[in-house]
Write a protein that holds these residues in place. Structure first.
Motif: not given
Length: 451
Positions: A425-441
């Motif tokens: 789970x944490x490896x997945x979150x760290x790899x996809x954090x830029x996706x979350x940042x883009x969605x958030x922005x």
């Protein structure tokens, strides 16, 4: 032979669930917090507003508020009482400060889980949603990462078995009963308690996610509200001591004792029992949030991040205040949790230990409801709908077994499976954090233009 196996399992669990898990959860959570621009602090008002938006749930779906209630039902458990007591005994009042820090970190991790749960969930032929790290990994990462999805699902089936809850609830009930009458046949009484627990759980979980969510929506406000009233009474009756108690939290926050206690509070309450109390970074919450009727990933993430604020922030602070004001935290022999808490409540209120017992029972039962759903969805991912049905009955049977048998090896094994959920789970979150940042922005830029 069984004792030898138990010792080996415990040693392996201690190694995996110690510093490696602590570094991954806390270090990874801090990275997500900084990378997101401290979103769990900046966007808290939006999270509260997002919770008020009403949704029409479709087939197999629940509202975001129900998803949050179900997640909190799972995470608000004995760790919020016994675990806090252990941290205070080991680290003093300053340990509470570090629990607040862990809540802020956990909120950010849960935000990322909520966003990805809705963005990358799966749907069956009846258009029913299925969420969780296994689905996120399959949709968002390349094939070489897919074994992590299988690892999570296998670990999730066993890691979410309520070994500790069933056993501790049984032991606490036995202790309460023994105050009124002598127990002549402990094994028989434990079996009766185990069957009673399993029967109550069966009535709820066989109704699926909608019944679990409906019960959680009623039970969570009741148990948190009742706990608030009990602690509120303790605070009011000791109001003159409250300023000193609060001051001690900040005064001792950076002492060596508090530093060790904070570490113990995070590692014991979190990594070894409830993964930071709120299961942030474990991935189970994304299974529930992925079932939400919400179609906006960021809005679900905002609601998801309220979970740690409730359990790690609010409920743990209630426990800490009661224990600082009325508990005996200095003359405890060894590491004790629930005994210390029940003693404190008994000192503060006539019959307070029995009131706390009722709260503990509600906390433990609510966890069982939601965890059965988490495990069943992992079974569905691996074996299809038939596997889900078999798993539910397997889960119910284990509640009786774990109420009776000694659990040293079983608890070590369960902790190990929980860690094996956290790593992918944490490896997945760290790899996809830029996706979350883009969605958030995109979401917040669009929201600002509409205002």
């Amino acid at each position: 032979m069984l004792d030898k196996i138990g010792d080996i399992l415990t040693e392996v669990a201690d190694a995996v669930c110690g510093y490696p898990l602590f570094i991954l959860l806390i270090g990874g959570g801090l990275f997500l917090l900084v990378a997101s621009g401290f979103i769990s602090l900046r966007r808290l008002p939006e999270a509260v507003r997002a919770l008020r938006i009403k949704q029409q749930a479709g087939r197999g779906e629940i509202s975001s508020a129900q998803a949050l209630a179900s997640v909190v039902a799972a995470t608000v458990g004995m760790g919020n009482i016994a675990g806090v007591a252990i941290a205070l005994v080991m680290g003093g009042p300053g340990a509470v400060f570090w629990m607040w820090v862990s809540a802020i970190v956990g909120m950010c991790t849960k935000y990322h889980e909520g966003v990805l749960a809705v963005k990358y969930r799966s749907f069956d032929t009846d258009n029913r949603p299925y969420g969780g790290p296994m689905h996120i990994i399959r949709h968002a990462l390349s094939r070489r990462w897919w074994p992590m999805a299988t690892l999570f699902a296998v670990a999730g089936m066993f890691g979410t078995l309520c070994i500790l809850n069933a056993n501790q609830l049984t032991e606490a009930t036995m202790s309460t009963v023994s105050n009124f009458t002598e127990i002549e046949n402990p094994m028989m009484v434990k079996a009766i308690i185990g069957v009673s627990i399993a029967s109550i759980v069966t009535l709820v979980v066989v109704g699926g996610v909608k019944r679990i969510a409906s019960v959680a929506t009623v039970l969570v406000p009741f148990m948190v509200g009742a706990y608030f009233l009990i602690v509120g009474y303790i605070v009011v009756t000791h109001i003159a001591e409250v300023p000193a108690a609060i001051a001690s939290i900040f005064r001792e926050a950076f002492t060596l004792r508090a530093g060790w206690g904070g570490l113990a509070g995070i590692a014991i309450i979190g990594a070894r029992r409830a993964m930071l109390v709120n299961d942030a970074g474990v991935g189970t919450a994304s299974i529930m949030h992925g079932t939400s009727a919400n179609r906006t990933p960021v809005r679900e993430g905002l609601i998801a991040m309220l979970g740690p604020a409730i359990d790690s922030g609010f409920v743990c602070t209630l426990t800490a205040l009661a224990l600082i004001l009325c508990g005996d935290l200095t003359s405890v022999d060894g590491i004790k949790g629930l005994d210390v808490a029940m003693g404190a409540f008994g000192n503060a209120i006539p019959g307070g230990q029995y009131m706390l017992m009722v709260i503990v029972a509600c906390f433990a039962m609510s966890s069982m409801f939601s965890y059965s759903f988490y495990g069943s969805r992992c079974a569905t991912y691996l074996f299809g709908s038939q596997g889900e049905r078999y798993y539910i009955w397997f889960f119910i049977a284990t509640l009786i077994i774990f109420a009776i048998v000694p659990l040293k090896a079983a608890v070590g094994l369960c902790d190990l499976f929980y860690a094996l959920m956290a790593f992918p789970t944490m490896i997945m979150l760290l790899r996809l954090h830029k996706v979350v940042k883009r969605e958030s922005d995109n979401y917040f830029n669009k929201s600002s233009k509409q205002q």
